[in-house]
Design a protein around this motif. Structure first.
Motif, PDB file in Angstrom:
ATOM      1  N   GLU A   1       0.770  -1.099   0.021  1.00 28.50           N
ATOM      2  CA  GLU A   1      -0.099  -0.155   0.028  1.00 28.50           C
ATOM      3  C   GLU A   1       0.937   1.400  -0.024  1.00 28.50           C
ATOM      4  N   ASP A   2       1.863   1.358   0.815  1.00 25.36           N
ATOM      5  CA  ASP A   2       2.917   2.329   0.882  1.00 25.36           C
ATOM      6  C   ASP A   2       3.472   2.718  -0.399  1.00 25.36           C
ATOM      7  N   LEU A   3       3.754   1.665  -1.207  1.00 27.61           N
ATOM      8  CA  LEU A   3       4.214   1.883  -2.640  1.00 27.61           C
ATOM      9  C   LEU A   3       3.280   2.376  -3.463  1.00 27.61           C
ATOM     10  N   TYR A   4       2.241   1.866  -3.355  1.00 24.69           N
ATOM     11  CA  TYR A   4       0.858   2.604  -4.204  1.00 24.69           C
ATOM     12  C   TYR A   4       0.659   4.048  -4.294  1.00 24.69           C
ATOM     13  N   PHE A   5       0.500   4.315  -2.693  1.00 22.42           N
ATOM     14  CA  PHE A   5       0.405   5.916  -2.467  1.00 22.42           C
ATOM     15  C   PHE A   5       1.702   6.642  -3.038  1.00 22.42           C
ATOM     16  N   ARG A   6       2.869   6.071  -3.004  1.00 23.57           N
ATOM     17  CA  ARG A   6       4.223   6.962  -3.620  1.00 23.57           C
ATOM     18  C   ARG A   6       3.889   6.917  -5.122  1.00 23.57           C
ATOM     19  N   LEU A   7       3.657   6.021  -5.920  1.00 21.86           N
ATOM     20  CA  LEU A   7       3.358   5.904  -7.281  1.00 21.86           C
ATOM     21  C   LEU A   7       2.299   6.628  -7.564  1.00 21.86           C
ATOM     22  N   ASN A   8       1.221   6.741  -7.208  1.00 18.99           N
ATOM     23  CA  ASN A   8       0.088   7.337  -7.397  1.00 18.99           C
ATOM     24  C   ASN A   8      -0.516   8.861  -6.909  1.00 18.99           C
ATOM     25  N   VAL A   9       0.590   9.443  -7.097  1.00 20.38           N
ATOM     26  CA  VAL A   9       0.392  10.802  -7.049  1.00 20.38           C
ATOM     27  C   VAL A   9      -0.423  11.634  -8.080  1.00 20.38           C
ATOM     28  N   VAL A  10      -0.164  11.265  -9.294  1.00 21.11           N
ATOM     29  CA  VAL A  10      -1.083  11.730 -10.197  1.00 21.11           C
ATOM     30  C   VAL A  10      -1.482  10.522 -11.329  1.00 21.11           C
ATOM     31  N   PRO A  11      -2.763   9.898 -10.876  1.00 20.58           N
ATOM     32  CA  PRO A  11      -3.167   8.774 -11.740  1.00 20.58           C
ATOM     33  C   PRO A  11      -3.493   9.296 -13.174  1.00 20.58           C
ATOM     34  N   LEU A  12      -3.279   8.824 -14.397  1.00 25.54           N
ATOM     35  CA  LEU A  12      -3.573   8.921 -15.540  1.00 25.54           C
ATOM     36  C   LEU A  12      -4.322   7.787 -16.400  1.00 25.54           C
ATOM     37  N   THR A  13      -5.574   7.689 -16.699  1.00 31.41           N
ATOM     38  CA  THR A  13      -6.206   6.696 -17.294  1.00 31.41           C
ATOM     39  C   THR A  13      -6.257   6.747 -18.608  1.00 31.41           C
ATOM     40  N   ILE A  14      -5.737   5.939 -19.345  1.00 29.42           N
ATOM     41  CA  ILE A  14      -5.606   5.993 -20.605  1.00 29.42           C
ATOM     42  C   ILE A  14      -6.961   5.082 -21.116  1.00 29.42           C
ATOM     43  N   PRO A  15      -7.841   5.600 -22.038  1.00 30.51           N
ATOM     44  CA  PRO A  15      -9.172   4.858 -22.381  1.00 30.51           C
ATOM     45  C   PRO A  15      -8.742   3.595 -23.444  1.00 30.51           C
ATOM     46  N   PRO A  16      -9.630   2.818 -23.512  1.00 31.23           N
ATOM     47  CA  PRO A  16      -9.412   1.721 -24.235  1.00 31.23           C
ATOM     48  C   PRO A  16      -9.892   2.233 -25.820  1.00 31.23           C
ATOM     49  N   LEU A  17      -9.296   1.497 -26.900  1.00 31.94           N
ATOM     50  CA  LEU A  17      -9.753   1.743 -28.041  1.00 31.94           C
ATOM     51  C   LEU A  17     -11.221   1.699 -28.397  1.00 31.94           C
ATOM     52  N   ARG A  18     -11.832   1.090 -27.898  1.00 29.81           N
ATOM     53  CA  ARG A  18     -13.364   0.821 -28.189  1.00 29.81           C
ATOM     54  C   ARG A  18     -13.929   1.769 -27.720  1.00 29.81           C
ATOM     55  N   GLN A  19     -13.479   2.688 -26.706  1.00 29.32           N
ATOM     56  CA  GLN A  19     -14.180   4.013 -26.284  1.00 29.32           C
ATOM     57  C   GLN A  19     -13.664   5.278 -27.162  1.00 29.32           C
ATOM     58  N   ARG A  20     -12.715   5.029 -28.021  1.00 31.85           N
ATOM     59  CA  ARG A  20     -12.105   6.162 -28.542  1.00 31.85           C
ATOM     60  C   ARG A  20     -12.454   5.930 -30.399  1.00 31.85           C
TER      61      ARG A  20
END
Length: 457
Positions: A305-324
């Motif tokens: 969990e501590d690694l997750y919080f360190r990594l997840n400062v700015v989360p950015l979700t890339i949409p799948p191609l079927r939604q584009r």
């Protein structure tokens, strides 16, 4: 006018086209040119003997030159407003007597109303040009064909906009999305737009390195650290990223035993090589990516969990191609152009093929599209790629109305149906025809014409 009444000075004064006005120190008007009355909308004769203070109080003009010259005791220039709304650039000059004292004030003016309006217009245009320049800078930063990223869809535009916002800030970014959506491409895009773009971009596939070799590959090792080690030792991937960007791809695949060591390195920007006793400092910008649900992995005790919080400062979700869907056709053309250059083959797609590609679900996202396009370019014997060259799974899953019932529905009708549906979908998603045009990759007038054609309101 008789010769005896002719006055040379008066004649010279009235021959001037400019507004000239002379007052005494009390502000009484002693002389005016004929042009003066025209500027203020009165006769010049009616101004003689009147006080400029009185005329200012009546609203004929404001401010006035006489008191300003008397106060400053030198030549002054200012903007005066008349009762007609004109703007005059007025210059007031003191006239001295033999004792060096001011006894007259001469002022002249030029109508600069149009100049000021022009200046206001230019300022407005400058503001508009600055806005357009900012938009162009943004669009240039989003240069799709330079970066290999297609972003006609709103989802991808948001991804690139956020990427630009975080690029120049050394904040940790976590890229989320299905396999094949282009997380590595976005990571490199952020690096290229950052201040570290002259430094290295080191990509580490956390799922591809054997667990037993991870520390040696990631941190490096000293000479003779273990059996089979190089006599000279080896620099690790994290050390190679010094001054640049460290991209941890598939971070969700990182073995739990190594997660604490990676976390410590990220926090302290220091590490030890395998077999080493001296800490090594590194300066890197961290970007991570995963197609896994890390919160679920945390709940299952498979991710710290501590690694997750360190990594997840700015989360950015890339949409799948079927939604584009707006990006599919531009992507097809982009990939086709690059493959034609690579294999030196001229290829084009039949409209029915494009129909199939638009209808397909693309579970493998952009990577699957790229692989399919490469296959079509390589195996198709003719320059025109038709539905015959499509793999069977794509035909079976999403049969083309043309191929299944060629006599019932001509190609033109099928394409119009597809076009109508895309226009309707864009209308449902966007409020204005301008936004629809951007999303569809066509002009705004074309959108309007097609809406009228298909009776879409």
């Amino acid at each position: 006018m008789s010769l005896s009444s002719w006055n040379e000075n008066e004649a010279i004064l009235h021959s001037l086209q400019d507004d000239i006005l002379v007052t005494n120190v009390d502000g009484t008007i002693l002389k005016v040119s004929e042009a003066t009355g025209k500027i203020y909308g009165v006769t010049s004769e009616s101004l003689l003997g009147k006080s400029v203070y009185q005329l200012a109080a009546e609203g004929l003009f404001t401010p006035i030159a006489t008191p300003m010259v008397l106060k400053e005791k030198k030549k002054i220039t200012f903007v005066q407003t008349t009762n007609k709304g004109k703007k005059l650039l007025v210059t007031g000059i003191p006239v001295l007597n033999e004792n060096g004292q001011i006894f007259r004030v001469v002022s002249y003016s030029h109508d600069v109303t149009e100049l000021l309006e022009l200046r206001k217009f230019l300022q407005t245009m400058e503001g508009e040009m600055e806005r357009v320049k900012s938009e162009l800078d943004l669009l240039r930063s989003l240069q799709l064909y330079d970066s290999g990223i297609i972003a006609n869809s709103a989802g991808m535009k948001n991804v690139l906009t956020t990427s630009l916002q975080v690029a120049d800030v050394d904040v940790n970014v976590l890229l989320l999305g299905e396999s094949g959506v282009g997380k590595s491409l976005i990571a490199r895009f952020i690096h290229n737009k950052s201040a570290r773009n002259k430094g290295p971009f080191i990509e580490v596939n956390c799922g591809a390195i054997p667990e037993s070799l991870f520390e040696a590959e990631f941190f490096g090792y000293e000479a003779g650290a273990f059996t089979g080690a190089s006599r000279k030792g080896k620099l690790g991937l994290v050390e190679l990223a010094d001054g640049g960007t460290l991209f941890l791809d598939e971070i969700g695949e990182l073995p739990l035993a190594h997660q604490v060591k990676v976390l410590k390195c990220i926090q302290e920007k220091k590490f030890y090589r395998v077999g080493g006793t001296k800490p090594i400092s590194v300066d890197f910008r961290l970007i991570s990516a995963t197609n896994k649900d890390l919160e679920k992995a945390i709940a299952e005790k498979a991710f710290r969990e501590d690694l997750y919080f360190r990594l997840n400062v700015v989360p950015l979700t890339i949409p799948p191609l079927r939604q584009r869907t707006e990006d599919i056709i531009p992507l097809i053309h982009y990939i086709l152009e690059r493959l034609q250059e690579k294999y030196k083959r001229e290829k084009r797609l039949d409209e029915a093929v494009i129909h199939h590609l638009l209808q397909y679900d693309w579970k493998g996202n952009v990577r699957e599209l790229l692989n399919l396009m490469e296959r079509l370019v390589v195996i198709s014997p003719a320059s025109l790629i038709t539905t015959e060259h499509l793999p069977d799974y794509l035909k079976v899953s999403y049969p083309s109305p043309v191929s299944s019932a060629p006599l019932l529905k001509p190609l033109k009708e099928v394409l119009e149906n597809v076009e109508k549906q895309m226009i309707q979908d864009a209308r449902d998603q966007y409020k204005t025809t301008t936004k629809m045009a951007h999303a569809l990759g066509i002009s705004q007038p074309s959108v309007v014409r097609k809406m009228q054609k298909y009776e879409i309101s």
